[in-house]
Design a protein around this motif. Structure first.
Motif, mmCIF file in Angstrom:
data_model
loop_
_atom_site.group_PDB
_atom_site.id
_atom_site.type_symbol
_atom_site.label_atom_id
_atom_site.label_comp_id
_atom_site.label_asym_id
_atom_site.label_seq_id
_atom_site.Cartn_x
_atom_site.Cartn_y
_atom_site.Cartn_z
ATOM 1 N N GLU A 99 0.824 -1.208 0.000
ATOM 2 C CA GLU A 99 0.000 0.000 0.000
ATOM 3 C C GLU A 99 0.857 1.257 0.000
ATOM 4 O O GLU A 99 0.519 2.263 -0.619
ATOM 5 N N SER A 100 1.986 1.191 0.673
ATOM 6 C CA SER A 100 2.878 2.350 0.753
ATOM 7 C C SER A 100 3.618 2.579 -0.563
ATOM 8 O O SER A 100 3.622 3.686 -1.104
ATOM 9 N N GLU A 102 2.948 1.682 -3.495
ATOM 10 C CA GLU A 102 2.081 1.960 -4.628
ATOM 11 C C GLU A 102 1.460 3.352 -4.562
ATOM 12 O O GLU A 102 0.696 3.740 -5.445
ATOM 13 N N SER A 103 1.810 4.122 -3.540
ATOM 14 C CA SER A 103 1.220 5.451 -3.365
ATOM 15 C C SER A 103 1.899 6.490 -4.253
ATOM 16 O O SER A 103 3.067 6.351 -4.636
ATOM 17 N N THR A 104 1.163 7.539 -4.573
ATOM 18 C CA THR A 104 1.712 8.658 -5.349
ATOM 19 C C THR A 104 2.869 9.301 -4.595
ATOM 20 O O THR A 104 3.887 9.683 -5.185
ATOM 21 N N GLU A 105 2.735 9.409 -3.292
ATOM 22 C CA GLU A 105 3.786 10.014 -2.470
ATOM 23 C C GLU A 105 5.111 9.282 -2.610
ATOM 24 O O GLU A 105 6.166 9.895 -2.797
ATOM 25 N N LYS A 106 5.078 7.952 -2.546
ATOM 26 C CA LYS A 106 6.339 7.208 -2.622
ATOM 27 C C LYS A 106 6.933 7.264 -4.029
ATOM 28 O O LYS A 106 8.153 7.209 -4.192
ATOM 29 N N TYR A 154 7.748 -1.900 -10.160
ATOM 30 C CA TYR A 154 8.142 -0.820 -9.252
ATOM 31 C C TYR A 154 9.489 -0.184 -9.616
ATOM 32 O O TYR A 154 10.141 0.440 -8.775
ATOM 33 N N GLU A 242 1.192 3.361 -13.754
ATOM 34 C CA GLU A 242 0.195 2.497 -13.112
ATOM 35 C C GLU A 242 0.479 1.032 -13.430
ATOM 36 O O GLU A 242 0.347 0.157 -12.563
ATOM 37 N N LEU A 247 1.187 4.944 -8.382
ATOM 38 C CA LEU A 247 0.038 5.863 -8.473
ATOM 39 C C LEU A 247 -1.311 5.199 -8.210
ATOM 40 O O LEU A 247 -2.344 5.666 -8.676
ATOM 41 N N LYS A 248 -1.313 4.117 -7.438
ATOM 42 C CA LYS A 248 -2.582 3.447 -7.137
ATOM 43 C C LYS A 248 -3.308 4.098 -5.975
ATOM 44 O O LYS A 248 -4.492 3.831 -5.736
ATOM 45 N N ARG A 249 -2.567 4.919 -5.222
ATOM 46 C CA ARG A 249 -3.168 5.562 -4.053
ATOM 47 C C ARG A 249 -2.678 7.002 -3.950
ATOM 48 O O ARG A 249 -1.589 7.314 -4.304
#
Length: 249
Positions: A99-100, A102-106, A154, A242, A247-249
């Motif tokens: 979850e982390s 796959e986030s936009t932030e990471k 990734y 994606e 960019l999944k979250r």
């Protein structure tokens, strides 16, 4: 002024190199310098791929828009945003990190980390008398570049970096006025001053191009940028990011 500042202020892009390859010592020094760049929370979310194989360079040059200096240089580096090793680290510790990462932030963290590392690499290379040119064109056909470099999930190529001995002289391109890029306490939203700075910069850039091309070119900066941004480019990037797990979250 010290030697480091002089190197920074003397930066220019080089687009014609001799074909003398970098030594292994030069390559390792450049990469080790890149590794010493700041990194968010010690995450070190990037990978650097060096390309020596002439046939692979030829393919990369074609994918990047037929830029000859991607093929003909002392060494070609590809800087990648990389959270694959972090997925592996999570598995090693029996921790779900999906979850982390796959986030936009990471993804932003990884892209920034790669950029900081690359700029350290550039300063190291230029301090050794080498020239460099960043290559954003590898994102023109980013999926094909990823396949050519065998990138796992990734991991995304952000840009290339051509490095080598300069085969020509080039002069630094004038940057925006300091007052236009450096604001204190808050963003300066005085549109009159904003446009005045740009008008003055337009004159500087137009004169630079006119002198450099013996009068064949004298476009203004705002003209150049407006023309470039009039048509969106590389809209495939969102889908590719994606697809690679970002960019999944």
């Amino acid at each position: 002024m010290n030697a480091t500042i002089e190197t920074l202020l003397n930066h220019r892009s080089i687009r014609k190199f001799t074909e003398k390859p970098l030594s292994q010592e030069q390559i390792e020094t450049i990469v080790q310098s890149a590794q010493m760049a700041s990194t968010s929370s010690f995450i070190q979310a990037y990978t650097i791929i060096g390309v020596k194989d002439p046939s692979k360079k030829t393919k990369l040059a074609a994918l990047a828009g037929n830029q000859s200096y991607v093929e003909k240089n002392g060494h070609f580096f590809v800087f990648c945003a990389d959270l694959h090793r972090h997925q592996v680290a999570g598995a090693m510790e029996n921790t779900d990190v999906g979850e982390s990462i796959e986030s936009t932030e990471k993804f932003l963290v990884a892209a920034v980390d790669a950029s900081l590392a690359a700029q350290n690499a550039v300063i190291a290379a230029e301090s050794m008398g080498l020239g460099i040119c960043y290559i954003g064109g590898i994102r023109n056909n980013v999926k094909e570049v990823g396949e050519l470099l065998n990138l796992p999930e990734y991991v995304v190529p952000i840009f290339g970096l051509a490095v080598g001995e300069p085969a020509h002289e080039s002069s630094p391109k004038p940057r925006l006025p300091l007052s236009h890029v450096y604001h204190e306490e808050e963003y300066n939203r005085d549109e009159t001053a904003f446009k005045k700075d740009l008008d003055e910069y337009n004159e500087t850039i137009s004169a630079y191009y006119e002198k450099r091309t013996s009068g064949k070119r004298k476009d203004r900066w705002t003209e150049q940028i407006a023309g470039m941004l009039a048509e969106p480019k590389r809209l495939h990037m969102k889908g590719y990011l994606e697809e690679k797990g970002f960019l999944k979250r």
